[in-house]
Design a protein around this motif. Structure first.
Motif, PDB file in Angstrom:
ATOM      1  N   SER A 135     -16.828  36.592  36.439  1.00 42.13           N
ATOM      2  CA  SER A 135     -16.185  36.954  37.580  1.00 42.13           C
ATOM      3  C   SER A 135     -15.395  38.201  37.356  1.00 42.13           C
ATOM      4  CB  SER A 135     -14.837  35.704  37.527  1.00 42.13           C
ATOM      5  OG  SER A 135     -13.945  35.777  36.579  1.00 42.13           O
ATOM      6  N   PHE A 136     -14.867  38.834  38.207  1.00 40.81           N
ATOM      7  CA  PHE A 136     -14.258  40.310  38.226  1.00 40.81           C
ATOM      8  C   PHE A 136     -13.072  39.906  37.211  1.00 40.81           C
ATOM      9  CE2 PHE A 136     -11.549  43.503  39.494  1.00 40.81           C
ATOM     10  CZ  PHE A 136     -12.461  44.564  39.508  1.00 40.81           C
ATOM     11  N   ASP A 137     -12.315  38.810  37.398  1.00 44.81           N
ATOM     12  CA  ASP A 137     -11.055  38.725  36.592  1.00 44.81           C
ATOM     13  C   ASP A 137     -11.345  38.918  35.067  1.00 44.81           C
ATOM     14  OD1 ASP A 137      -9.425  38.568  38.610  1.00 44.81           O
ATOM     15  OD2 ASP A 137      -9.355  36.177  38.975  1.00 44.81           O
ATOM     16  N   THR A 162     -16.363  43.554  45.241  1.00 42.67           N
ATOM     17  CA  THR A 162     -16.972  43.110  46.407  1.00 42.67           C
ATOM     18  C   THR A 162     -16.244  41.735  46.505  1.00 42.67           C
ATOM     19  OG1 THR A 162     -19.074  42.063  45.716  1.00 42.67           O
ATOM     20  CG2 THR A 162     -18.815  44.422  46.713  1.00 42.67           C
ATOM     21  N   SER A 163     -16.002  41.217  47.505  1.00 42.18           N
ATOM     22  CA  SER A 163     -15.462  39.652  47.713  1.00 42.18           C
ATOM     23  C   SER A 163     -16.366  38.973  48.630  1.00 42.18           C
ATOM     24  CB  SER A 163     -14.155  39.969  48.357  1.00 42.18           C
ATOM     25  OG  SER A 163     -13.207  40.497  47.712  1.00 42.18           O
ATOM     26  N   GLU A 164     -16.533  37.600  48.507  1.00 47.00           N
ATOM     27  CA  GLU A 164     -17.357  36.636  49.156  1.00 47.00           C
ATOM     28  C   GLU A 164     -16.444  35.385  49.274  1.00 47.00           C
ATOM     29  OE1 GLU A 164     -20.144  34.716  45.706  1.00 47.00           O
ATOM     30  OE2 GLU A 164     -20.883  36.462  46.912  1.00 47.00           O
ATOM     31  N   MET A 165     -16.620  34.739  50.227  1.00 48.13           N
ATOM     32  CA  MET A 165     -16.110  33.586  50.535  1.00 48.13           C
ATOM     33  C   MET A 165     -16.584  32.161  49.556  1.00 48.13           C
ATOM     34  SD  MET A 165     -13.843  34.210  52.695  1.00 48.13           S
ATOM     35  CE  MET A 165     -12.985  32.756  53.491  1.00 48.13           C
ATOM     36  N   THR A 174     -13.079  35.599  47.118  1.00 50.05           N
ATOM     37  CA  THR A 174     -12.979  35.643  45.916  1.00 50.05           C
ATOM     38  C   THR A 174     -13.735  36.871  45.007  1.00 50.05           C
ATOM     39  OG1 THR A 174     -13.196  33.406  45.389  1.00 50.05           O
ATOM     40  CG2 THR A 174     -13.528  34.726  43.412  1.00 50.05           C
ATOM     41  N   ALA A 175     -12.979  37.927  44.371  1.00 49.28           N
ATOM     42  CA  ALA A 175     -13.757  39.063  43.838  1.00 49.28           C
ATOM     43  C   ALA A 175     -14.922  38.722  43.059  1.00 49.28           C
ATOM     44  CB  ALA A 175     -12.690  39.883  42.866  1.00 49.28           C
ATOM     45  N   THR A 176     -15.810  39.230  43.092  1.00 50.10           N
ATOM     46  CA  THR A 176     -17.117  39.098  42.456  1.00 50.10           C
ATOM     47  C   THR A 176     -17.333  40.182  41.230  1.00 50.10           C
ATOM     48  OG1 THR A 176     -18.674  40.256  43.961  1.00 50.10           O
ATOM     49  CG2 THR A 176     -18.178  38.010  44.442  1.00 50.10           C
ATOM     50  N   THR A 177     -18.491  40.027  40.601  1.00 49.04           N
ATOM     51  CA  THR A 177     -18.704  40.943  39.524  1.00 49.04           C
ATOM     52  C   THR A 177     -19.692  42.241  40.222  1.00 49.04           C
ATOM     53  OG1 THR A 177     -20.766  39.832  38.925  1.00 49.04           O
ATOM     54  CG2 THR A 177     -18.851  39.322  37.453  1.00 49.04           C
ATOM     55  N   THR A 178     -19.764  42.091  41.479  1.00 47.65           N
ATOM     56  CA  THR A 178     -20.704  43.352  42.077  1.00 47.65           C
ATOM     57  C   THR A 178     -19.555  44.457  42.430  1.00 47.65           C
ATOM     58  OG1 THR A 178     -22.282  41.879  43.014  1.00 47.65           O
ATOM     59  CG2 THR A 178     -21.999  44.114  43.944  1.00 47.65           C
ATOM     60  N   GLY A 180     -22.455  48.724  44.304  1.00 53.65           N
ATOM     61  CA  GLY A 180     -23.750  47.689  44.230  1.00 53.65           C
ATOM     62  C   GLY A 180     -24.204  47.355  42.801  1.00 53.65           C
ATOM     63  N   ASP A 181     -23.567  48.134  41.880  1.00 52.07           N
ATOM     64  CA  ASP A 181     -23.947  47.460  40.363  1.00 52.07           C
ATOM     65  C   ASP A 181     -23.224  46.234  40.333  1.00 52.07           C
ATOM     66  OD1 ASP A 181     -25.442  49.820  39.896  1.00 52.07           O
ATOM     67  OD2 ASP A 181     -23.673  50.634  38.701  1.00 52.07           O
TER      68      ASP A 181
END
Length: 441
Positions: free
Chosen positions: A207-209, A275-278, A155-159, A194-195
């Protein structure tokens, strides 16, 4: 790409396919025995027998080519009509095939005419024939549940993971900047990898969306970004520019116009990648994904001849093969090899392999429901037609009709089998010379 890992991925796919086939045939076998049908063989694969053992009246075995399987039930069709002859003298090719099918079927009936498939009630025949595909569906649901709820979904994160230095038109197939390319708004504003985006114009984003939606609808509008950098809040002024972006479908595949060019749209763009994380999903997410996959594959199945033709054209012309084109087990094996050898954590590789195997079982489920012999859906169609005839006779108080003699459809079955062999051959060739790759062309 690690060769050993790639080979292991292929071998795991072969094993996974064999297990899927075994469960499919078990889905036929269990209800057949429950309803009293005599089952002579339960075989995984085709060709020469590698191993077999008889338990009771049934021979269980494994054959050399793991591309299918079967159970041999007594009396799949009614016995040959009396006086039908041998069909070989002047009967023609298809007449001979019909008679051969009847002769083989008659051999299964001999000795115990009460434990035959064709005499079962319609609903029992349907249960037996649907048992195989349903097992594939259930396996897919379990596998998707393990992936979604056990491993999680990327899942795309806000980082922010990357910041583009320039804006490249979507219509141009390149990744490097030129001196004439405008500077990307994110780079110009000072955003850095990294921001973590906290809010945009006073709207908190989780969320990135959410962040992407605000950016895309705000071209040429200055936005106030609050990001967390090294544990401290930083405020930046970012003005998205109007840019072309490729239009993608639900699977992330670029859509094309009628002339073959990539379809684009004008949206706000700043040039950042997440960035993505599970992230583990609710337990129902897996079954929901399986059902969505069924709908998608169902839509593709009816387009199969056209899709195979388009794939054949790419083999001849060397053109780029569509990412959503059909593939053979060879192609699935290649993808499994790529997943196994990918430079990602082992958990991601396991999840990717299970997702691929689940999708394969969805394809087996949908494909076997096509109402054409020799597929399971064809046998269901025959049983339903028999049921309609019997219901019609009862409604008008007529004598019960004779059982439907599906051996008359052998010529149609032959054509279907030839078509499947041809399409399978085309896809195997395409998967060898122009495969669909997770790594791109």
């Amino acid at each position: 790409m690690t060769v050993i890992a790639f080979i292991i991925g292929i071998l795991l796919m072969v094993v996974g396919l064999a297990v899927s086939i075994a469960l499919h045939e078990l889905g036929h076998l269990a209800p057949a025995k429950l309803f009293g049908v005599r089952v002579g063989q339960y075989m995984i694969g085709f060709g020469p027998t590698l191993w077999s053992r008889r338990r009771g009246e049934t021979e269980y075995g494994i054959k050399a080519i793991p591309l299918g399987g079967y159970i041999s039930m007594a009396g799949m069709y009614p016995p040959s009509p009396k006086g039908s002859g041998d069909g070989r003298a002047g009967g023609g090719f298809f007449a001979t095939m019909v008679q051969d099918a009847r002769a083989s079927n008659d051999e299964t009936i001999a000795g115990d005419e009460d434990r035959v498939f064709y005499k079962l009630p319609v609903y029992q025949r349907i249960i037996i024939m649907l048992g195989g595909p349903v097992m594939n569906l259930l396996l897919a649901i379990v596998l998707f549940a393990i992936v979604f709820s056990g491993f999680g979904v990327a899942t795309a994160t806000t980082t922010v993971s990357s910041v583009s230095q320039c804006v490249i038109p979507a219509s141009e197939n390149r990744t490097t900047c030129r001196a004439s390319d405008p500077e990307a708004p994110a780079a110009a504003a000072g955003l850095k990898p990294g921001d973590t985006i906290v809010s945009i114009d006073g709207t908190a984003v989780s969320s990135f969306d959410q962040a992407s939606a605000i950016i895309q609808r705000s071209p040429n509008t200055q936005l106030t970004f609050v990001v967390e950098r090294d544990g401290q809040p930083v405020t930046l002024q970012v003005t998205p520019m109007l840019a072309q972006r490729a239009v993608t479908n639900a699977q992330g595949v670029a859509e094309h116009n009628a002339d073959g060019t990539v379809k684009t749209e004008n949206v706000g763009f700043v040039g950042i990648g997440p960035t993505s994380e599970m992230q583990r999903q609710p337990i129902l997410a897996g079954p929901q994904a399986a059902l969505q996959n069924v709908a998608q594959v169902g839509g593709l199945i009816w387009q199969m001849p056209v899709k195979v033709y388009e794939t054949a054209v790419t083999v001849v012309t060397g053109g780029e093969r569509s990412a959503d084109s059909p593939m053979s087990i060879v192609g699935a094996g290649v993808l499994a090899g790529e997943v196994a050898s990918a430079d990602v954590p082992v958990s991601n590789r396991i999840a990717g392999f299970l997702s691929l195997l689940a999708s394969l079982n969805i394809a087996l489920f949908v494909f076997n429901l096509v109402p054409l012999l020799p597929l399971d859906g064809g046998h269901v169609a025959v049983a339903l037609w028999d049921g309609v005839k019997r219901a019609w006779a009862r409604l008008f108080r007529r004598p019960p009709p004779k059982p439907v003699d599906a051996t008359r459809l052998v010529p149609v079955t032959f054509v279907v089998v030839v078509a499947l062999i041809v399409m399978g051959g085309v896809l195997i060739l395409a998967d060898l010379v122009n495969p669909v790759s997770l790594l791109g062309h």
